[in-house]
Motif scaffolding. Structure first.
Motif, PDB file in Angstrom:
ATOM      1  N   ASP A 111       0.753  -1.027   0.125  1.00  0.00           N
ATOM      2  CA  ASP A 111      -0.120  -0.090   0.092  1.00  0.00           C
ATOM      3  C   ASP A 111       0.792   1.314  -0.137  1.00  0.00           C
ATOM      4  O   ASP A 111       2.172   1.271  -0.067  1.00  0.00           O
ATOM      5  N   GLN A 112       0.291   2.588   0.269  1.00  0.00           N
ATOM      6  CA  GLN A 112       1.049   3.612  -0.058  1.00  0.00           C
ATOM      7  C   GLN A 112       1.965   4.089   1.195  1.00  0.00           C
ATOM      8  O   GLN A 112       2.764   4.805   1.159  1.00  0.00           O
ATOM      9  N   ASN A 113       1.586   3.413   2.099  1.00  0.00           N
ATOM     10  CA  ASN A 113       2.556   3.442   3.490  1.00  0.00           C
ATOM     11  C   ASN A 113       3.615   2.187   3.555  1.00  0.00           C
ATOM     12  O   ASN A 113       4.321   2.062   4.519  1.00  0.00           O
ATOM     13  N   ASN A 114       3.917   1.554   2.119  1.00  0.00           N
ATOM     14  CA  ASN A 114       4.715   0.501   2.188  1.00  0.00           C
ATOM     15  C   ASN A 114       4.726  -0.549   3.116  1.00  0.00           C
ATOM     16  O   ASN A 114       5.464  -1.294   3.271  1.00  0.00           O
ATOM     17  N   ARG A 115       3.476  -0.906   3.297  1.00  0.00           N
ATOM     18  CA  ARG A 115       2.962  -2.103   4.075  1.00  0.00           C
ATOM     19  C   ARG A 115       2.516  -3.093   3.224  1.00  0.00           C
ATOM     20  O   ARG A 115       1.656  -3.040   2.394  1.00  0.00           O
ATOM     21  N   PRO A 116       3.112  -4.159   3.377  1.00  0.00           N
ATOM     22  CA  PRO A 116       2.611  -5.427   2.530  1.00  0.00           C
ATOM     23  C   PRO A 116       1.458  -6.073   3.065  1.00  0.00           C
ATOM     24  O   PRO A 116       1.274  -6.125   4.074  1.00  0.00           O
TER      25      PRO A 116
END
Length: 551
Positions: A525-530
């Motif tokens: 996602d946009q927060n670099n969370r897989p």
């Protein structure tokens, strides 16, 4: 100087004290961490990259913030002797404030003092793609510091383990997507897909399971949830498979709009095989499906993409004509399917792969076609506004090699990344090809060399994050027993020297097919969370994995 413990629990002592004083008779490394004036940190990550094993151990301050210098005692689990290298990263909140590599030598049962002089985190020049440590990085302004990260690479720190041995791994989780579902409902999931809408936060996962008509029927199973809490509060519903011979979602694919889930599926039955499109609303209700194409084979992958203007794009492999087709839904109506590539031989392994990616301006496609016996070629095409471009063959060397198995695509800025399995002697490698446009010669590298002598049960997925760094989820079968496998999560990370390295986490040590099936998919996602969805035949469950240490 403040003392921070890594392996041993040490009380804070004065600046002039020996941090290894309590470890007489043991090998001990006194690590002094220093940096520029005013440098502060809240967490210190130390990894031993050579010499002895030290897996991503974190040292946290008793206070919210500390100023450098600080001291750390590192005590290897055995009386290590020899050369070693430490990778040191200082973090303040979610940002890296300094990094250093330290190489030294220690004798068994002796103490040695080393100094890590932290450098500011690198900000690479990302104006043009570059081959960095065997993996290209897409262009990016890198105006933000890359989010701090470390590895959780063994069973005691695996995401599926409830009580982890390292505090830095505690916020990484994996578990059944819905514990209320009987395992038989999701048995035999050989394809699973996940999607997320960043604006609404809605996550959707689609798989297939037994329908109401029993094992000879197949139903679509869709789970949806929002939010970041673990475990997520999930709504799971199934549809289809009421009559014998009905198999809905033989191959499913998912995309998420603001408040609705879109599916393109290959539905097979005793009366014929069709590609269909349907939606699932926020209550889990399935909307009456629309016909996309008829005359399909009984197998073949399907992919879906959403354009911001509401256009739905569906691509699919027809196992009767050995061709890949694309269809577009504009103004509520499906146009006639267009052949993107075809006239080839039956697929050399299983079924033809196909994947779609919305780039921000157009839709791109990768697929697998068989040019001659024993050679499966990965191909690339894009929609130019009116037509699909002539397919580009991504890899065709050496001749008669099997390429293009399990093909996946990621796009960021001006860079495409295509990943697929290739044979390497008796084993298999996960290969990466990167290129900016169809006219470019791809740059190739190996992401992960698998030891398994068979590709059975091997699946993967790939995605870029907001920094242009690649993330990969990989089901890697064990060579001795391909029905067992581990799910690995790999991602690129700055190596502190202007290049990139791969970090690897063990998500699940029971992710194999269990003589049934396995599958995996990934979005970042946009927060670099897989967000990882996978099916473990060993566990008989659809699983979801993520990390809650990202906002």
């Amino acid at each position: 100087m403040r003392i921070l413990p890594i392996l041993a629990v040490l009380a804070l002592v004065g600046c002039n004290d020996d941090v290894c004083a309590k470890f007489d008779g043991k090998t001990c490394i006194a690590l002094d961490v220093r940096g520029g004036a005013g440098t502060t940190l809240s967490v210190l990550h130390v990894i031993a990259t050579s010499g002895f094993t030290l897996d991503s151990l974190d040292s946290r301050s008793d206070n919210a913030v500390l100023s450098l210098p600080v001291a750390v005692a590192i005590v290897p689990l055995s009386d290590f002797s020899g050369d070693f290298t430490l990778d040191v990263t200082a973090q303040l909140g979610s940002s890296i404030v300094g990094q250093a590599l330290v190489t030294a030598t220690v004798e068994a049962t002796k103490h040695v003092r080393v100094v890590a002089e932290l450098d500011a985190p690198p900000v690479p020049d990302m104006t043009t793609p570059a081959d960095l440590s065997g993996a290209d990085m897409a262009s990016s302004d890198m105006s933000q510091v890359v989010t701090a990260d470390s590895e959780c690479a063994n069973v005691s720190t695996s995401w599926v383990t409830d009580m982890k041995s390292a505090t830095g791994c505690a916020d990484r989780h994996a578990g059944p997507i819905d514990t209320t579902l009987p395992s038989i409902l999701v048995a035999g999931v050989d394809r699973i897909h996940i999607a997320r809408n960043n604006a609404s936060g809605l996550v959707g996962i689609v798989s297939k399971g037994y329908g109401d008509g029993g094992p000879d029927t197949v139903a679509l199973v869709v789970s949806q949830f929002t939010g970041y809490a673990w475990p997520p509060t999930t709504l799971t519903t199934s549809h289809g498979g009421d009559s014998l011979g009905d198999r809905l979602g033989t191959s499913p694919s998912i995309a998420v709009g603001g408040d609705a889930i879109h599916l393109c599926t290959l539905d097979t039955s005793d009366s014929g095989n069709e590609v269909r499109h349907t939606t699932v609303n926020s209550t889990g209700a399935f909307i009456e499906p629309e016909l996309v194409a008829t005359g399909q084979g009984s197998d073949g992958e399907v992919a879906i993409a959403l354009e911001p203007n509401g256009t739905v794009v569906c691509a699919f492999f027809n196992a009767l004509s050995y061709s890949i087709y694309g269809a577009r839904r504009t103004s509520g109506t499906w146009g006639n399917p267009v052949q993107i590539a075809g006239g080839f031989m039956p697929p050399s392994s299983s079924v033809g792969a196909v994947a779609l990616q919305w780039t921000g301006t157009t839709v791109e496609l990768v697929g697998q076609l068989t040019q001659f016996s024993g050679s499966a070629l990965p191909i690339f095409s894009s929609y130019n506004g009116s037509n699909w471009t002539i397919p580009k063959v991504i890899d065709n060397s050496p001749p008669n090699g099997i390429y293009g198995q399990d093909v996946h695509l990621a796009h960021y800025a001006n860079m495409n990344a295509v990943t697929y399995f290739v044979p390497n002697g008796s084993a298999w490698d996960l290969r990466l090809a990167t290129f900016a446009s169809a006219s470019d010669t791809p740059v190739y590298s190996t992401i992960y060399p698998m030891a398994a002598t068979t590709q059975r049960g091997a699946h993967h997925a790939v995605a870029y994050d907001s920094f242009g760094l690649l993330h990969v989820a990989l089901v890697s079968p064990n060579a001795s027993d391909p029905t067992t496998a581990s799910l690995l999560y790999l991602r690129q990370y700055p190596d502190g020297k202007g290049g990139l390295k791969w970090l690897t986490d063990l998500v699940d040590f029971m992710a194999g097919d269990g003589s049934d099936s396995s599958s995996v998919d990934l979005v970042v996602d946009q927060n670099n969370r897989p967000h990882i969805a996978y099916y473990s035949g060993e566990r008989g469950r659809v699983m979801y994995a993520t990390r809650t240490d990202r906002p």
